[in-house]
Structures are given as structure tokens and as C-alpha cells.
Design an enzyme around this catalytic site. Structure first.
Site, mmCIF file in Angstrom:
data_model
loop_
_atom_site.group_PDB
_atom_site.id
_atom_site.type_symbol
_atom_site.label_atom_id
_atom_site.label_comp_id
_atom_site.label_asym_id
_atom_site.label_seq_id
_atom_site.Cartn_x
_atom_site.Cartn_y
_atom_site.Cartn_z
ATOM 1 N N ASN A 192 -2.469 13.280 8.186
ATOM 2 C CA ASN A 192 -1.754 12.805 9.368
ATOM 3 C C ASN A 192 -2.681 12.338 10.476
ATOM 4 O OD1 ASN A 192 0.774 13.237 8.278
ATOM 5 N ND2 ASN A 192 0.779 15.390 8.900
ATOM 6 N N GLU A 240 -4.462 2.833 6.297
ATOM 7 C CA GLU A 240 -4.515 4.108 5.563
ATOM 8 C C GLU A 240 -5.854 4.250 4.822
ATOM 9 O OE1 GLU A 240 -2.219 6.319 6.078
ATOM 10 O OE2 GLU A 240 -0.383 5.232 6.626
ATOM 11 N N HIS A 268 3.107 7.494 15.343
ATOM 12 C CA HIS A 268 4.570 7.608 15.317
ATOM 13 C C HIS A 268 5.170 7.334 16.694
ATOM 14 C CE1 HIS A 268 4.619 10.250 11.499
ATOM 15 N NE2 HIS A 268 4.849 8.983 11.217
ATOM 16 N N ARG A 294 -3.236 19.190 3.271
ATOM 17 C CA ARG A 294 -2.543 17.898 3.282
ATOM 18 C C ARG A 294 -2.301 17.371 4.695
ATOM 19 N NH1 ARG A 294 2.273 16.227 -0.989
ATOM 20 N NH2 ARG A 294 2.652 14.185 -0.103
ATOM 21 N N LYS A 333 -6.313 10.756 -2.268
ATOM 22 C CA LYS A 333 -4.975 11.295 -1.967
ATOM 23 C C LYS A 333 -4.532 12.250 -3.071
ATOM 24 C CE LYS A 333 -0.461 10.999 -0.200
ATOM 25 N NZ LYS A 333 0.628 10.256 0.387
ATOM 26 N N HIS A 367 4.154 0.515 10.297
ATOM 27 C CA HIS A 367 3.545 1.848 10.200
ATOM 28 C C HIS A 367 2.015 1.790 10.174
ATOM 29 C CE1 HIS A 367 3.029 6.029 9.107
ATOM 30 N NE2 HIS A 367 2.252 5.644 8.103
ATOM 31 N N HIS A 379 -1.543 9.869 13.032
ATOM 32 C CA HIS A 379 -0.104 9.675 12.848
ATOM 33 C C HIS A 379 0.754 10.211 13.999
ATOM 34 C CE1 HIS A 379 -1.187 8.217 8.953
ATOM 35 N NE2 HIS A 379 0.057 8.122 8.543
ATOM 36 N N ARG A 416 21.015 15.334 -10.419
ATOM 37 C CA ARG A 416 20.012 16.374 -10.096
ATOM 38 C C ARG A 416 18.603 16.023 -10.545
ATOM 39 N NH1 ARG A 416 24.281 19.166 -11.824
ATOM 40 N NH2 ARG A 416 25.517 20.128 -10.180
ATOM 41 N N LYS A 427 6.442 12.534 -1.954
ATOM 42 C CA LYS A 427 7.406 12.570 -0.850
ATOM 43 C C LYS A 427 8.376 11.411 -1.020
ATOM 44 C CE LYS A 427 4.807 14.699 2.908
ATOM 45 N NZ LYS A 427 4.259 14.470 4.261
ATOM 46 N N GLU A 443 2.322 20.516 1.438
ATOM 47 C CA GLU A 443 1.846 20.409 2.812
ATOM 48 C C GLU A 443 1.871 21.716 3.584
ATOM 49 O OE1 GLU A 443 2.887 16.710 4.601
ATOM 50 O OE2 GLU A 443 2.326 17.371 6.599
HETATM 51 N N1 LIG Z 1 6.231 8.797 0.774
HETATM 52 C C1 LIG Z 1 5.122 8.787 1.446
HETATM 53 O O1 LIG Z 1 4.239 9.631 1.273
HETATM 54 C C2 LIG Z 1 4.896 7.687 2.435
HETATM 55 C C3 LIG Z 1 3.623 7.495 3.002
HETATM 56 C C4 LIG Z 1 3.433 6.427 3.863
HETATM 57 C C5 LIG Z 1 4.487 5.586 4.177
HETATM 58 N N2 LIG Z 1 5.717 5.806 3.630
HETATM 59 C C6 LIG Z 1 6.838 4.921 3.922
HETATM 60 O O2 LIG Z 1 6.508 3.637 3.408
HETATM 61 C C7 LIG Z 1 7.203 2.646 4.154
HETATM 62 C C8 LIG Z 1 6.252 1.517 4.479
HETATM 63 O O3 LIG Z 1 5.790 0.958 3.263
HETATM 64 P P1 LIG Z 1 5.147 -0.503 3.206
HETATM 65 O O4 LIG Z 1 4.134 -0.613 4.276
HETATM 66 O O5 LIG Z 1 4.754 -0.738 1.820
HETATM 67 O O6 LIG Z 1 6.359 -1.437 3.670
HETATM 68 P P2 LIG Z 1 7.490 -2.211 2.809
HETATM 69 O O7 LIG Z 1 7.925 -1.435 1.665
HETATM 70 O O8 LIG Z 1 8.499 -2.661 3.802
HETATM 71 O O9 LIG Z 1 6.704 -3.481 2.246
HETATM 72 C C9 LIG Z 1 6.139 -4.372 3.153
HETATM 73 C C10 LIG Z 1 6.607 -5.810 2.947
HETATM 74 O O10 LIG Z 1 5.814 -6.419 1.934
HETATM 75 C C11 LIG Z 1 6.635 -6.976 0.916
HETATM 76 N N3 LIG Z 1 5.853 -6.847 -0.307
HETATM 77 C C12 LIG Z 1 5.499 -5.695 -0.930
HETATM 78 N N4 LIG Z 1 4.687 -5.971 -1.952
HETATM 79 C C13 LIG Z 1 4.516 -7.319 -1.992
HETATM 80 C C14 LIG Z 1 3.758 -8.193 -2.809
HETATM 81 N N5 LIG Z 1 2.967 -7.730 -3.777
HETATM 82 N N6 LIG Z 1 3.834 -9.520 -2.558
HETATM 83 C C15 LIG Z 1 4.585 -9.989 -1.532
HETATM 84 N N7 LIG Z 1 5.305 -9.204 -0.718
HETATM 85 C C16 LIG Z 1 5.264 -7.883 -0.932
HETATM 86 C C17 LIG Z 1 7.909 -6.183 0.997
HETATM 87 O O11 LIG Z 1 8.988 -6.873 0.449
HETATM 88 C C18 LIG Z 1 8.028 -5.988 2.506
HETATM 89 O O12 LIG Z 1 8.528 -7.152 3.115
HETATM 90 C C19 LIG Z 1 7.783 3.342 5.357
HETATM 91 O O13 LIG Z 1 9.167 3.526 5.171
HETATM 92 C C20 LIG Z 1 7.080 4.691 5.385
HETATM 93 O O14 LIG Z 1 7.871 5.712 5.949
HETATM 94 C C21 LIG Z 1 5.928 6.833 2.762
HETATM 95 ZN ZN LIG Z 2 0.821 6.776 7.077
#
Ligand SMILES: NC(=O)c1ccc[n+]([C@@H]2O[C@H](COP(=O)([O-])OP(=O)(O)OC[C@H]3O[C@@H](n4cnc5c(N)ncnc54)[C@H](O)[C@@H]3O)[C@@H](O)[C@H]2O)c1
Ligand SMILES: [Zn+2]
Length: 367
Positions: free
Chosen positions: A247, A187, A254, A243, A229, A267, A250, A123, A145, A239
Site C-alpha cells: 500500500n 505499481e 486513494h 502485504r 508480488k 488509480h 496508496h 459458491r 483479491k 494481508e
Molecule cells: N485486485 C487487486 O489486487 C487490485 C490491485 C490493483 C488494482 N485493482 C483494481 O484494478 C482496477 C484498475 O485496473 P486497470 O488499471 O487495469 O484499469 P482497467 O481495467 O479499466 O483497464 C484500463 C483501460 O485499458 C483498456 N485495456 C486493457 N488492456 C488493453 C490492451 N491490451 N489494449 C488496449 N486497451 C486495453 C481497458 O479496456 C480500459 O479502458 C481498479 O478497479 C482497481 O481497484 C485491483
Molecule cells: Zn495499487
């Protein structure tokens, strides 16, 4: 630990600090001391990140700590209930208790997945983010999130769960692949558009050098984006209003991501394209004048993102269908975030489908 800054995210009893700096991993264990009530740490990461940084983070802990680590396969597919099951079993087998801490060491995929585990195991246990992608540093590690995907939709299963601490170390960006860097820039540019005209102007000035991952240049930008942020999520944690402006781009983005089944387009790349569409609609509704539209487009175009090459190109109807479906699944409304100036956005109800189509055309024309 020079050049360390911190930002306090004020959410009453869920408040936490984000530490931003250059090469600050040595201090990880000391930071954890502030909230840890036992000596168990589970690090969840992914192989590319582990190769560079896992040893460094583990080395920060003295021998009295029980530090375990798990490398999930890289990629969006790991954000799944099936992977969550593996991780729960791993924690149970290692006798992890209610007072333990999970460290999410990686990009947004790891942040969302490890955050979801922290929110649900027993939990809820302590969560600490060490975001390593630019996107995770400026966006996904802030705001609470967490979640995993369902086969019928992205991010459908999840929660709001705040971390106890975030450590954003700029030095890791030197190893980030260029494509991932551009995703983070998507972003960052978004924050300029919706919230901070000065940030936007600064990005315009640095656009020729910024893609070189120079920590000195990036530190103030990442700091400002985290501040923005944090400010937005502090005002609207769950949200219900403000907030939503996050988007921007987005809804359109999407649709592109979904058309390529989350494989052809990342993304942040999709958000860059989506912001082009949103700019176009903002101009069509006379919310922004032509010069602003052109400035916006120019900065986005500097990131050189296009639809993936090949014959598999979406048409307007494919994309409109996805927008409608998305809305049904997420019970969203017909709202679009549109620009009213460089640095200001508002949510506008848009019922007219042809307006959405015009937005998509801004990208399809060239694609
Ligand atoms: N929670 C939220 O508010 C929120 C907001 C935006 C996106 N997201 C989510 O985030 C995800 C996308 O995140 P992302 O763009 O970071 O992608 P990711 O986590 O897949 O990372 C991108 C790539 O870079 C590599 N990597 C990361 N840091 C590195 C570093 N310092 N050196 C070398 N390689 C590195 C990772 O292994 C991966 O291959 C999606 O699932 C999306 O839905 C969540
Ligand atoms: Zn985004």
C-alpha cells in the site's frame, strides 16, 4: 511459445501458476486442460480488449468446448453489484455448471469483477486471469483479491479468491493506451521502492526508453514484478502483515482518486502522486536521506503525472477528511507505509495529522 516463463504461487491447495510470455494465447486451451473438469468457458471482457484479443482467445478452443463471451461496458462503473447480477443471469441462462471456468480477459476492472463472479457463482467456480493491462499483469491479477464497488466506497464488497491460472502475455501491451501504461509503471516503480533496489536502479537506467512498450525490455521487468508480488502474497495471503507494504503511496493516492470521484485521475496515476507524498513524509521523519528522496522523486517525475487541470483542485482539508473517512469505512488503522531505503519499506503508525498534511503538500505545492 518462445520466451515463456512461469512462476508458481505456493498457497497449499490454492496454489497456481502464472505463465508469462510473448504471444502465447494459442496455448490457452492447453493450459486450461490442466484444471478444467468440464468444457464450459465464459469469457468476461470489455469492448476495447475484445476488439484486439477476443477472437484470438476463442480460436484457441476446439469445437467441443462451449465458449461464451460477455462484453461489459468499459470503466470502473462496471465493477458493480448490478453488473454482477447481469452476469449471474447470463451464466444461469447458458446452463453454466459448478465445474465451469471463467476467464477474465482485460484490465483490473475485469479481473476484479469476473473474479468476484467466479468466487460467488454456485459458491465458486474455476477462475483464470488473462490480464491485458500492465497494471493487471504486475498487480491486480496476482494475490486473489476480487470484488466490486459500493456507492459508499470502492472495493467494499469482495473476497479473497485465487485463480487456477494466470496468463500474462506481454504482446498485448503494444495496444495499451499510453496513459494506462503509465498507471502500470506506477505499481512497477512501487515494487522498486518497497522491495527491490536493483529493480529501481534498472528502471532509472531505462527510464527514457521504457515508455515505448518494447516487449523485450518489458518482459524481465514484468516477470520480476510478478515474482515480487507473488512472494509477498505467498508470505501473507490475507494481508495480516507484510502485504501491507504494497500500500505504499496508496493512502495518499486513494484520497486524490476519491476527491476526483474516480474520474479525473486513474488509480496508477494517483499512486504515483501518492508515492511523492509518502516520500516526503519518509524524509520528514528522517527515515530516508536527501539523496534517496531526490532519486525517488526524479523517477516518479519522469512519468509526468500531475493533478488534473482545471479549477477543481483539492485543498489539504478536503484530502485529510477523505483519509479519515476511508479509515472509518475500511476499519483501517492510522498506519502509513514509509520508505527506509530504496528497496525497503515499513509500516509506521502515524497519529499526527500535520504529517499527513505535509505529505499532501508535496503534490499540492505544484498542482
Ligand atoms: N485486485 C487487486 O489486487 C487490485 C490491485 C490493483 C488494482 N485493482 C483494481 O484494478 C482496477 C484498475 O485496473 P486497470 O488499471 O487495469 O484499469 P482497467 O481495467 O479499466 O483497464 C484500463 C483501460 O485499458 C483498456 N485495456 C486493457 N488492456 C488493453 C490492451 N491490451 N489494449 C488496449 N486497451 C486495453 C481497458 O479496456 C480500459 O479502458 C481498479 O478497479 C482497481 O481497484 C485491483
Ligand atoms: Zn495499487
Amino acid at each position: 511459445m518462445e520466451k515463456t516463463k512461469s512462476i508458481f504461487v505456493d498457497l497449499n491447495e490454492r496454489s497456481y501458476t502464472i505463465v508469462i510470455g510473448d504471444d502465447i494465447y494459442n496455448g490457452v486451451a492447453a493450459y486450461i486442460e490442466h484444471f478444467a473438469n468440464n468444457r464450459q468457458v465464459a469469457i468476461i471482457t470489455t469492448p476495447p480488449v475484445a476488439n484486439f484479443y477476443l477472437k484470438k482467445v476463442i480460436a484457441a478452443f476446439q469445437s467441443e468446448w462451449q465458449v461464451i463471451s460477455y462484453q461489459v461496458p468499459d470503466g470502473e462503473e462496471s465493477k458493480s453489484i448490478a453488473m454482477a447480477q447481469h452476469l449471474y443471469s447470463w451464466l444461469i441462462r447458458n446452463h453454466f455448471e459448478r465445474k465451469a471456468t471463467i476467464i477474465a480477459l482485460g484490465g483490473g476492472v475485469i479481473g476484479d469483477l469476473a473474479g468476484f463472479i467466479a468466487a460467488t457463482y454456485l459458491r465458486g467456480i474455476n477462475l483464470m486471469h488473462i490480464p491485458t493491462s500492465l497494471l493487471a499483469q504486475v498487480d491486480s491479477s496476482i494475490g486473489g483479491k476480487v470484488g466490486v464497488n459500493h456507492s459508499l466506497g470502492k472495493n467494499i464488497i469482495g473476497a479473497f479468491y485465487q485463480p487456477r491460472l494466470v496468463i500474462s502475455d506481454i504482446s498485448v501491451l503494444t495496444t495499451l493506451p499510453q496513459e494506462e501504461f503509465i498507471c502500470g509503471m506506477g505499481e512497477i516503480i512501487k515494487y522498486g521502492f518497497i522491495y527491490d533496489g536493483d529493480l529501481f536502479t534498472g528502471l532509472e537506467k531505462k527510464v527514457n526508453t521504457i515508455n515505448q512498450h518494447n516487449p523485450d525490455e518489458l518482459l524481465p521487468i514484468v516477470h520480476r514484478c510478478i515474482e515480487i508480488k507473488s512472494e509477498i502474497v505467498t508470505k501473507d495471503e490475507r494481508e495480516s502483515g507484510l502485504r501491507a507494504i504494497l500500500n505504499f503511496g496508496h493512502t495518499f493516492g486513494h484520497a486524490f482518486e476519491s476527491f476526483y470521484q474516480y474520474q479525473g485521475l486513474k488509480h496508477g496515476q494517483a499512486v504515483l502522486l501518492g508515492m511523492k507524498c509518502a516520500l516526503e513524509v519518509s524524509r520528514k521523519l528522517d527515515l530516508i536521506a536527501e539523496p534517496i528522496f531526490k532519486r525517488g522523486l526524479a523517477l516518479i517525475d519522469h512519468m509526468q503525472v500531475e493533478l488534473p487541470p482545471g479549477i477543481n483542485k483539492p485543498d489539504i482539508n478536503d484530502l485529510l477528511k477523505i483519509v479519515k473517512h476511508d479509515k472509518k469505512v475500511t476499519q483501517g488503522r492510522n498506519n502509513l507505509v514509509l520508505l527506509t531505503a530504496i528497496g525497503a519499506a515499513k509500516v509506521v503508525p502515524v497519529e499526527d495529522e500535520s504529517l499527513l498534511a505535509k505529505g499532501f503538500e508535496a503534490v499540492l505545492r505544484k498542482g
